[in-house]
Design a protein around this motif. Structure first.
Motif, short mmCIF file in Angstrom:
data_model
loop_
_atom_site.label_atom_id
_atom_site.label_comp_id
_atom_site.label_asym_id
_atom_site.label_seq_id
_atom_site.Cartn_x
_atom_site.Cartn_y
_atom_site.Cartn_z
N ALA A 165 54.53 42.37 34.51
CA ALA A 165 55.00 43.75 34.36
C ALA A 165 53.91 44.69 34.84
CB ALA A 165 55.33 44.03 32.90
N ILE A 166 54.29 45.90 35.15
CA ILE A 166 53.34 46.97 35.44
C ILE A 166 53.69 48.11 34.50
CG2 ILE A 166 52.51 48.61 37.15
CD1 ILE A 166 53.28 46.60 39.30
N PRO A 167 52.79 48.50 33.62
CA PRO A 167 51.42 48.04 33.39
C PRO A 167 51.38 46.61 32.86
CG PRO A 167 52.07 49.53 31.65
CD PRO A 167 53.20 49.50 32.64
N PHE A 168 50.16 46.08 32.77
CA PHE A 168 49.95 44.67 32.44
C PHE A 168 50.65 44.25 31.16
CE2 PHE A 168 47.15 41.32 30.60
CZ PHE A 168 47.50 40.32 31.49
N ASN A 169 50.61 45.06 30.14
CA ASN A 169 51.22 44.70 28.86
C ASN A 169 52.62 45.26 28.69
OD1 ASN A 169 50.52 47.34 28.60
ND2 ASN A 169 49.20 47.08 26.83
N GLY A 170 53.28 45.61 29.79
CA GLY A 170 54.65 46.11 29.73
C GLY A 170 55.64 45.00 29.40
N GLY A 171 56.81 45.39 28.99
CA GLY A 171 57.80 44.42 28.54
C GLY A 171 58.68 43.85 29.64
N GLU A 224 48.77 48.20 40.18
CA GLU A 224 48.99 46.80 40.56
C GLU A 224 47.68 46.04 40.67
OE1 GLU A 224 52.66 45.61 43.20
OE2 GLU A 224 51.63 47.34 44.06
N GLU A 225 46.67 46.67 41.24
CA GLU A 225 45.37 46.02 41.38
C GLU A 225 44.78 45.71 40.01
OE1 GLU A 225 41.00 46.78 43.36
OE2 GLU A 225 42.70 47.96 44.08
N LEU A 226 44.92 46.62 39.07
CA LEU A 226 44.44 46.39 37.71
C LEU A 226 45.18 45.22 37.06
CD1 LEU A 226 42.62 47.34 35.39
CD2 LEU A 226 44.45 48.89 34.71
N VAL A 227 46.50 45.15 37.27
CA VAL A 227 47.30 44.04 36.74
C VAL A 227 46.83 42.72 37.34
CG1 VAL A 227 49.61 43.01 36.72
CG2 VAL A 227 49.32 45.42 36.16
N PHE A 228 46.57 42.71 38.64
CA PHE A 228 46.12 41.48 39.30
C PHE A 228 44.77 41.02 38.75
CE2 PHE A 228 48.61 40.74 43.44
CZ PHE A 228 49.79 41.06 42.82
N LYS A 229 43.87 41.96 38.49
CA LYS A 229 42.56 41.60 37.91
C LYS A 229 42.74 41.03 36.51
CE LYS A 229 39.78 44.86 40.56
NZ LYS A 229 38.96 46.07 40.55
N GLU A 230 43.63 41.60 35.73
CA GLU A 230 43.90 41.09 34.37
C GLU A 230 44.51 39.69 34.42
OE1 GLU A 230 43.22 42.29 31.38
OE2 GLU A 230 42.31 44.14 32.11
N ILE A 231 45.45 39.48 35.33
CA ILE A 231 46.07 38.15 35.46
C ILE A 231 45.03 37.13 35.89
CG2 ILE A 231 47.71 36.78 36.82
CD1 ILE A 231 49.55 39.26 36.83
N ALA A 232 44.19 37.47 36.87
CA ALA A 232 43.14 36.55 37.32
C ALA A 232 42.19 36.21 36.18
CB ALA A 232 42.37 37.17 38.49
#
Length: 161
Positions: free
Chosen positions: A108-114, A145-153
């Motif tokens: 999801a975007i943001p990272f903790n979105g539902g 999106e870049e922030l989400v990708f860093k969190e996922i990594a």
């Protein structure tokens, strides 16, 4: 007499047709209609076709690296597919090629979105020389999106450590 019999037959036929038209337009209460909603798998993608769809050539931005001693790519695969549970994203598929693991993630975007309606691909590469693990993804212009990708990594590295 024959004319009267013919008229009665024609009237009976017209009444019968009108009844059928009414039943088809209003529905017959005595008949139950079922709709078949089963779906047959038309084509199951091979691992190579999945990799082609992931566009793995675009996975050239390193989002996270770490040194992990005793790293096993097969053990990491099992961990990610079988026991890794994360509320912020979920792993859809994992494909291994030599020392590289390609991971399909729904997030999801943001990272903790539902609403996990965004799909992304990552590669996790193991470098045997220094026991290093790196997670690569595609370049993102959008800062969210870049922030989400860093969190996922970061979460992927934590999961396989």
């Amino acid at each position: 007499m024959e004319v009267l019999g013919t008229i009665i037959s024609v009237i009976g036929l017209i009444v019968h047709i009108i009844q059928k038209v009414n039943q088809s337009s209003h529905g017959d209460t005595n008949t139950t209609y079922y709709t078949d909603t089963t779906y047959a798998v038309v084509h199951k993608f091979t691992p190579q076709e999945k990799l082609d769809n992931m566009n793995i050539d675009s996975l050239n931005i390193c989002y996270k690296t770490a040194g992990i001693s005793g790293f096993s790519i097969e053990k990491a695969r099992r961990t990610l597919l079988n026991s890794y549970v994360q509320h912020d994203f979920y792993i859809d598929d994992v494909i291994i090629r030599q020392n590289c693991m390609y991971i399909k993630v729904m997030h999801a975007i943001p990272f903790n979105g539902g609403n996990k309606c965004y799909g992304a691909s990552f590669s996790m590469n193991f470098m045997t020389v220094n026991d290093g693990v790196a997670v690569y993804g595609s370049k993102k212009i959008n800062a969210d999106e870049e922030l989400v990708f860093k969190e996922i990594a970061n979460e992927l590295i934590k999961a396989v450590s």
